[in-house]
Design an enzyme around this catalytic site. Structure first.
Site, PDB file in Angstrom:
ATOM      1  N   GLU A  23       0.841  -1.205   0.000  1.00 39.46           N
ATOM      2  CA  GLU A  23       0.000   0.000   0.000  1.00 39.46           C
ATOM      3  C   GLU A  23       0.875   1.255   0.000  1.00 39.46           C
ATOM      4  OE1 GLU A  23      -2.550   1.699  -0.250  1.00 39.46           O
ATOM      5  OE2 GLU A  23      -4.328   0.456  -0.068  1.00 39.46           O
TER       6      GLU A  23
ATOM      7  N   ASP B  14      -9.917   0.813  -4.784  1.00 42.25           N
ATOM      8  CA  ASP B  14      -8.915   0.828  -3.716  1.00 42.25           C
ATOM      9  C   ASP B  14      -8.184   2.161  -3.781  1.00 42.25           C
ATOM     10  OD1 ASP B  14      -6.559  -0.057  -1.982  1.00 42.25           O
ATOM     11  OD2 ASP B  14      -7.750  -1.883  -2.012  1.00 42.25           O
TER      12      ASP B  14
END
Length: 286
Positions: free
Chosen positions: A14, A193
């Protein structure tokens, strides 16, 4: 098809950040509790004792880093960190997730339940020493990014499959009014996302479970998709010397043993040269 930028598999990759002064990509493995980078061809990482997920750059050697308990000043030179402000430190259920610096030098950061507990998370903005909750009741905070003209921010609660648009005050960057739906991906069955906005105002969104990053124009019209050789794309970032390379983190979390064996690239970090024209990441003002 994109190429592998870094072959270290992340459990939950991430928060990719292209540092404009260092010309260097940083990213996180949230569940692996580490920050990763490459210095030329050398792989480098830092390990932590709690989940870390996102960062903005303060100066050449300093990041503002989000963890499950706070926002931290982190030295790339020494590896030392010092607390700037607590972030839901009293809540053992939540951790930090998606975050990005805004054009005013603020930093937006989302939280979520460690097991994606419904509505456990929020989205905050840290600006001029103040951490203010902007949006409560978020299940999976994602897609925090900003238009180059400073007119609005985007964010998503992945659980809703909707990307929201929020008008911003031109002087201070604080949100005004209520957010509206920019993109509804329910009909397509796609999970928004992480996201980033390019210099033309197009929104590039990693779509978890779809092996791609998709670009939409400012009206929400689909433009194109970049295929990533991993099932779970998590967050894109533009970088490279001219900001035309699209980087994307991915995740191994929740995938079957069979999937991991047949597609060993899951969790790695990828690059697509000449994907578009990015905008430089904004400096966080501390």
């Amino acid at each position: 098809m994109s190429v592998t930028f870094d072959d270290r598999p992340c459990i939950l990759g991430e928060g990719p950040l292209w540092h404009p002064e260092r010309k260097q990509l940083f990213w996180f493995d949230i569940l692996g509790k580490r920050l990763l980078t490459r210095e030329d061809e050398a792989q480098k990482s830092w390990d932590f004792d709690e989940y870390v997920s996102a960062a903005g750059w303060v100066d050449r050697d300093t990041l503002l880093m989000a963890s499950e308990s706070g926002l931290w000043r982190f030295s790339l030179a020494t590896g030392e960190k010092s607390l700037v402000v607590p972030l839901e430190a009293e809540n053992p259920v939540t951790r930090s997730n998606d975050g990005r610096a805004d054009p005013w030098g603020g930093f937006w950061i989302g939280t979520m339940g460690k097991s994606a507990e419904p509505g456990a998370g929020s989205i905050y903005r840290f600006y001029k020493g103040e951490l203010r909750r902007l949006a409560p009741g978020i299940t999976i905070s994602n897609a925090i990014c900003f238009t180059p003209d400073r007119s609005c921010a985007y964010f998503a609660d992945t659980a809703t499959r909707q990307v929201m648009r929020w008008d911003l005050n031109s002087e201070t960057g604080w949100p005004e009014g209520e957010p509206s739906v920019f993109l509804d991906l329910n009909e397509d069955g796609l999970n928004p996302d992480g996201a980033v906005v390019d210099s033309a105002g197009n929104v590039w969104i990693a779509q978890w479970g779809a092996s791609r990053v998709a670009a939409y124009d400012p009206t929400g019209k689909f433009l194109r998709a970049v295929t990533i050789d991993a099932a779970q794309t998590s967050c894109p970032a533009f970088g490279g010397d001219d900001l035309t390379t699209l980087f994307c983190t991915t995740a191994r979390e929740g995938l079957s043993t069979e999937t991991l064996e047949t597609q060993s690239t899951n969790g790695m970090t990828f690059a697509e040269p000449n994907a578009g024209q990015g905008q430089p990441e904004h400096r966080v003002l501390l």
